[in-house]
Design a protein around this motif. Sequence first.
Motif, PDB file in Angstrom:
ATOM      1  N   HIS A 136      -5.053  -9.758   6.208  1.00  0.00           N
ATOM      2  CA  HIS A 136      -3.687  -9.774   6.741  1.00  0.00           C
ATOM      3  C   HIS A 136      -3.311 -11.134   7.281  1.00  0.00           C
ATOM      4  N   HIS A 184      -9.829  -6.115  11.313  1.00  0.00           N
ATOM      5  CA  HIS A 184      -8.953  -5.814  10.170  1.00  0.00           C
ATOM      6  C   HIS A 184      -7.491  -6.143  10.472  1.00  0.00           C
ATOM      7  N   LEU A 253      -4.601  -1.144  11.144  1.00  0.00           N
ATOM      8  CA  LEU A 253      -3.591  -2.197  11.132  1.00  0.00           C
ATOM      9  C   LEU A 253      -3.049  -2.416  12.543  1.00  0.00           C
ATOM     10  N   LEU A 395       1.045   4.039   2.228  1.00  0.00           N
ATOM     11  CA  LEU A 395       0.168   3.045   2.857  1.00  0.00           C
ATOM     12  C   LEU A 395       0.910   2.048   3.757  1.00  0.00           C
ATOM     13  N   LYS A 469      -2.935  -2.727  -6.702  1.00  0.00           N
ATOM     14  CA  LYS A 469      -4.384  -2.911  -6.674  1.00  0.00           C
ATOM     15  C   LYS A 469      -5.008  -2.856  -8.060  1.00  0.00           C
TER      16      LYS A 469
HETATM   17  S1  RUQ Z   1      -5.274  -2.714   4.443  1.00  0.00           S
HETATM   18  S2  RUQ Z   1      -3.845  -1.495   1.324  1.00  0.00           S
HETATM   19 CU1  RUQ Z   1      -6.853  -4.188   4.618  1.00  0.00          CU
HETATM   20 CU2  RUQ Z   1      -4.119  -4.242   4.580  1.00  0.00          CU
HETATM   21 CU3  RUQ Z   1      -3.666  -1.590   3.558  1.00  0.00          CU
END
Ligand code: RUQ
Length: 642
Positions: A136, A184, A253, A395, A469
């Motif tokens: 991110h 993350h 997130l 998502l 993806k």
């Molecule tokens: S997560 S596909 Cu590492 Cu950003 Cu949501």
Amino acid sequence: MSQKKDDMSTEAVGLGRRRFLNTAALTGLTLGVAACNDKPETAPAASGTSAAAPAAHASSATHLKPGELDTYYGIWSGGHTGDMRILGLPSGREIHRIPCFVPDALVGWGLTNESKAVMGTKPDGSLRYTVADTHHTHASYKDGNYDGRYAWINDKINSRIARVRLDYFVCDKITELPNVQGFHGIFPDKADPVDPAINYTTRVFCGAEFAIPLPNNGGDINNPEKYRSMFTCVDAESMEVRWQVLIDGNCDLTATSYDGKLAATNQYNIENGVHYEDMMSSERDACLFFNIARIEEAVKAGKFTTVGTSKVPVVDGTRDSNKDPKTALTAYVSVPKNPHGVNASPDAKYFICAGKLSPTATVIELSKVLDWFDGKMEDLDKAIVAEVEIGLGPLHTAFDGRGNAYTTLFLDSQVVKWNVDAAIKFHAGDKTAKYVVDRLDVHYQPGHINASQSETRAADGKYLAVGCKFSKDRFLPVGPLHPENEQIIDISGDKMVLLADHPVRGEPHDFIIFKRDLLKPKQVYDIDDFPLAIKDPKESGVTRNGKKVTVKITSQAPAFSLREFTVKKGDEVTLILTNLDKIEDLTHGFAIPKYNVNFIVNPLETKSVTFIADQPGVFWCYCTHFCHALHLEMRTRMIVEA
Ligand code: RUQ
Ligand code: CUA
Ligand code: CA
């Protein structure tokens, strides 16, 4: 997985056939991934429910004429290549890669002394880490919009945060977070929670996904119930870790409010499970809110502990210790099981959690969370103002600034456009409220999504990018490893229009898109930025201090200031090179055969390398970066005497 869907209104209310995945969640996920190996879907761009042909202006938008410039910057995370990438939008052209956590051969990142100092070394001088996994990236704010100072990016593997200067587009600091694993989610704050004069970013919040024993030094290995995860605050300027919050469950997130008062993380593992079936045992997980002002008061008042050898203050954000709203540092709003993504709407009112294992989006009203902290609202879950079905595998969510949200549906391979106000009305009981506005097939299995200016108060609803993806059949086959497919969509009209596919090397995750005039990049360095700068070619030469030798060289196309230099076998050589060319786009390289040295110097940049001269002989050092008609002649001779 794609099927014809004509009637949006039925769609909005009629997801019954595919109701909550709940117990079928695992099967659903398995099916979704298996679908990627299905035979290719035949009709490409027009197979979406937005079957309208691209408007002429729109389809030409991604094809810039030669010499034309893009109108937006895109900052992309590179995934496990460990870099950050800069794209021009709407063309989708990749313009630059910024090495952060892993070495890069083009610029000599991880080889020069300056980059090694940023990356971190072991006592023997070698790099501490050479792998990373960036997910991110978000940039610094002022007045609710990007201010062009910094961008930050996470490394999930080694729990590091890197900062990139957006004037030179280089990584200038990396900090390793203590006491956590699987860092993350990351998001800078947008204002100070207390001081209204600080209407810009001063903190960056970091969520850790994995729970570990604390301290993680061999104890409690067999007591998973003692494993814990933390939420970390890093100072945006110093990049020092300010504080951490011990929590129940995990962080995924991260999002921050425009007033600076709240940060949040979605939690898919409130169960504190160690195996995935344990992580799915609860019907609801949480969106965990942090009251930033109260956390910092607690730190100031000394109400913290520390963990192991780390000196970082750790405050207690667990459920049991935060039951009284009036003193609570944290608030756990419940959301359907195993959510993913939490995104702040540009009107500053809501955080939206996507359901992942539930086909829903949950809209949480921030003023109500603050009401709970103020003791004005008893039931925290009353802050949920909508929880509506939008499709399978939601998502991440982006916004157009016109009240619409765009959520990726991983399992449906779609983007769903839905109206937040209509969803709130529907949730409140108005079953005629049609909140699903449009659906568009994407190719395939989308993860992150973002729209131009979406993460600012200036969301402009022009372009949407979707990180698919899987690319399956969308590009020429190149063996087993497929590129990913970044798709560009026009969202300026009622219907989404797919404009372009772009193959990208694995594995971008998140990205932001913003107007190009928000950045003022510098294309020539300030020579004074470098303490070792050699400002005059006459300072060039070799100086010796015992076995330590310093070689100073400058470059000016098409020559290095020294035609040759001599050292002795066994010397520890530090070579300093300043590029005295001050013309834009005049970069030189410096390679030493057999010594594993190659790096570049941009206009007025200084870099240094240190190595042991362990092989006697003649070594033609040469310029690797095409700079002049006499580029091939641009050489110097390193003589290593036996
Ligand atoms: S997560 S596909 Cu590492 Cu950003 Cu949501
Ligand atoms: Cu200097 Cu090529
Ligand atoms: Ca769970």
